[in-house]
Enzyme design. Structure first.
Site, mmCIF file in Angstrom:
data_model
loop_
_atom_site.group_PDB
_atom_site.id
_atom_site.type_symbol
_atom_site.label_atom_id
_atom_site.label_comp_id
_atom_site.label_asym_id
_atom_site.label_seq_id
_atom_site.Cartn_x
_atom_site.Cartn_y
_atom_site.Cartn_z
ATOM 1 N N HIS A 185 0.812 -1.227 0.000
ATOM 2 C CA HIS A 185 0.000 0.000 0.000
ATOM 3 C C HIS A 185 0.844 1.277 0.000
ATOM 4 C CE1 HIS A 185 1.002 -0.548 4.189
ATOM 5 N NE2 HIS A 185 0.629 0.694 4.430
ATOM 6 N N LYS A 189 5.876 5.464 -1.487
ATOM 7 C CA LYS A 189 6.796 6.254 -0.658
ATOM 8 C C LYS A 189 8.225 6.169 -1.173
ATOM 9 C CE LYS A 189 4.268 6.453 3.683
ATOM 10 N NZ LYS A 189 4.164 5.925 5.056
ATOM 11 N N HIS A 214 2.038 9.852 -2.213
ATOM 12 C CA HIS A 214 2.454 8.447 -2.274
ATOM 13 C C HIS A 214 1.353 7.467 -2.738
ATOM 14 C CE1 HIS A 214 1.020 8.022 1.960
ATOM 15 N NE2 HIS A 214 0.859 6.760 1.620
ATOM 16 N N HIS A 238 -6.134 4.426 0.347
ATOM 17 C CA HIS A 238 -6.031 4.043 1.759
ATOM 18 C C HIS A 238 -5.896 5.231 2.710
ATOM 19 C CE1 HIS A 238 -1.659 4.189 0.874
ATOM 20 N NE2 HIS A 238 -1.487 4.351 2.178
ATOM 21 N N HIS A 239 -5.886 6.485 2.169
ATOM 22 C CA HIS A 239 -5.887 7.658 3.059
ATOM 23 C C HIS A 239 -7.130 8.522 2.876
ATOM 24 C CE1 HIS A 239 -2.001 7.189 4.987
ATOM 25 N NE2 HIS A 239 -1.485 6.859 3.818
ATOM 26 N N ASP A 267 -4.514 0.331 9.019
ATOM 27 C CA ASP A 267 -3.360 1.230 8.969
ATOM 28 C C ASP A 267 -3.376 2.191 10.162
ATOM 29 O OD1 ASP A 267 -1.068 2.297 7.906
ATOM 30 O OD2 ASP A 267 -2.071 3.515 6.384
#
Ligand SMILES: [Fe+2]
Length: 320
Positions: A185, A189, A214, A238-239, A267
Site C-alpha cells: 500500500h 513512498k 504516495h 487508503h488515506h 493502517d
C-alpha cells in the site's frame, strides 16, 4: 539449464522406470523413496515438477502434496499424483490437497512426457508472476525497513485486514488483494525523499504535499501489472476519509472502495498502537477509543469499525 523433476515412490522399480524415461529426454531427475525424504529433497533442490506416488510409508503422497500447496513459497510448483486406476478416492483427495494433475499406473511414457512438458511451461509462467510479485514486495519492504519505527507494519496490516475481511465474509480474491495491499500500500513512498519520510518532527505544508502523493505514485507503479489490478484501489484510496477530508481524491462514504476502507482501519490502528517518531504507542483499548471518536467525527466506516473493534478487543484481552 534442464528442468528438474522429483520422483517420489517407495518402489525402486517404479522410480527407475520414470527416471529412465525422463533422463532420456534430458531432464535432471531426483528420487525419493517416501514422503519425508521427498520434503527434504524438495527443500534442498527446489525441483520444477514433483511426481508423487500416493501410497507410501511415513508420509503419503496426499499429505506431501498438501504440505507443498499450503506453503506460500512452494505452492506454485506443479505436483502430479500417481494413482492406481481404480483409486477414485485418491483423485478426490488429491484435488482437495491441491494436486495439479494425475497419472495412472501403469504409466504410459508418452502421456508422462506430455504432462511434464505442459506443467513445466505452466511453471515457467508462474515463476514470472512470482518474480514480479517478489520484486514489488521487496521494494515495499525496503521502504518499510528505512524507518525503524515501522518494522513489521506491512505484515500486521495484511494480518489485520485479512481478519476483518474474513469476518465480513469477503471472497478469497478480495482477501488476497487485502494481503497484497497490506504489503504494497505504501510502495509509492519510494518517491518520497528520506528527509521527509524519516523526519522526526512535524512536516511543513510543502513536505506534506510531497508525502500525500504516495498513494498516486504507488498506484502508478503497480498499474502496469495485471496481477495487482485488484490491489490498485487499496493503494490509491487508503488515506481517504468518509467525510471527504482525506486524500488523494477526497472521496466520500461509499465512494471509497470497501477494501480501501478496511485497509485504512488496519493502517490507523497499527499507526497508533506502535511507537512512531511523533508519538508513543497507545494500548489496544485506548487506540480503539481514539478511533471510535474518529468514527463519530465522520472519518471511518461505522459498521466496519464495529467489526474491527470486536476482533481487536478479543485480541487485546488475550495480549494484555
Ligand atoms: Fe500510506
Amino acid at each position: 539449464m534442464p528442468a528438474t523433476i522429483l520422483i517420489v515412490d517407495d518402489e525402486a522399480a517404479n522410480r527407475e522406470l520414470l527416471e529412465e524415461v525422463l533422463m532420456n529426454r534430458g531432464y535432471t531427475v531426483l528420487a525419493a523413496k517416501d514422503g519425508l525424504e521427498a520434503l527434504e529433497t524438495f527443500a534442498i533442490h527446489r525441483p520444477d515438477v514433483v511426481l508423487l506416488d500416493v501410497m507410501m510409508p511415513h508420509l503419503g503422497g496426499i499429505q506431501v502434496c498438501k504440505q507443498l500447496k499450503q506453503n506460500a513459497e512452494t505452492r506454485l510448483t506443479p505436483v502430479v499424483l500417481v494413482t492406481a486406476l481404480s483409486a477414485l478416492d485418491d483423485r478426490v483427495r488429491g484435488l482437495e490437497a491441491g494436486a495439479d494433475d494425475f497419472l495412472t499406473k501403469p504409466i504410459d511414457r508418452s502421456e508422462l512426457l506430455t504432462r511434464v512438458r505442459a506443467l513445466l511451461s505452466l511453471k515457467a509462467f508462474t515463476d514470472d508472476l512470482d518474480n514480479i510479485e517478489s520484486v514489488l514486495f521487496t521494494l515495499a519492504r525496503s521502504i518499510e525497513g528505512k524507518d525503524s519505527y515501522t518494522g513489521g507494519h506491512c505484515d500486521r496490516l495484511s494480518d489485520y485486514s485479512e481478519r476483518l475481511g474474513r469476518r465480513i465474509g469477503l471472497r478469497e480474491e478480495e482477501i488476497k488483494a487485502l494481503r497484497q495491499g497490506g504489503i504494497v500500500h505504501d510502495v509509492g513512498k519510494v518517491a518520497v525523499p528520506d528527509a521527509i519520510l524519516l523526519k522526526p518532527g512535524k512536516l511543513t505544508p510543502d513536505e506534506w504535499k510531497v508525502m500525500r502523493e504516495h498513494p498516486v505514485t504507488g498506484e502508478r507503479i503497480c498499474a502496469p501489472m495485471r496481477l495487482f489490478r485488484p490491489v490498485l484501489p487499496i493503494i490509491r484510496h487508503h488515506h481517504e476519509k468518509l467525510d471527504g477530508s482525506g486524500y488523494p481524491d477526497g472521496l466520500k462514504g461509499a465512494e471509497i472502495p470497501l477494501l480501501a476502507r478496511i485497509m485504512t482501519l488496519a493502517d490507523v490502528y497499527d499507526a497508533v498502537t506502535t511507537d512512531r517518531p511523533y508519538h508513543t504507542a497507545l494500548p489496544a483499548g485506548e487506540a480503539l477509543e481514539m478511533m471510535e471518536r474518529d468514527v463519530q467525527r465522520g472519518w471511518w466506516d461505522r459498521e466496519l469499525f464495529a467489526e474491527f473493534k470486536s476482533i481487536m478487543s478479543v485480541k487485546g484481552r488475550i495480549d494484555s
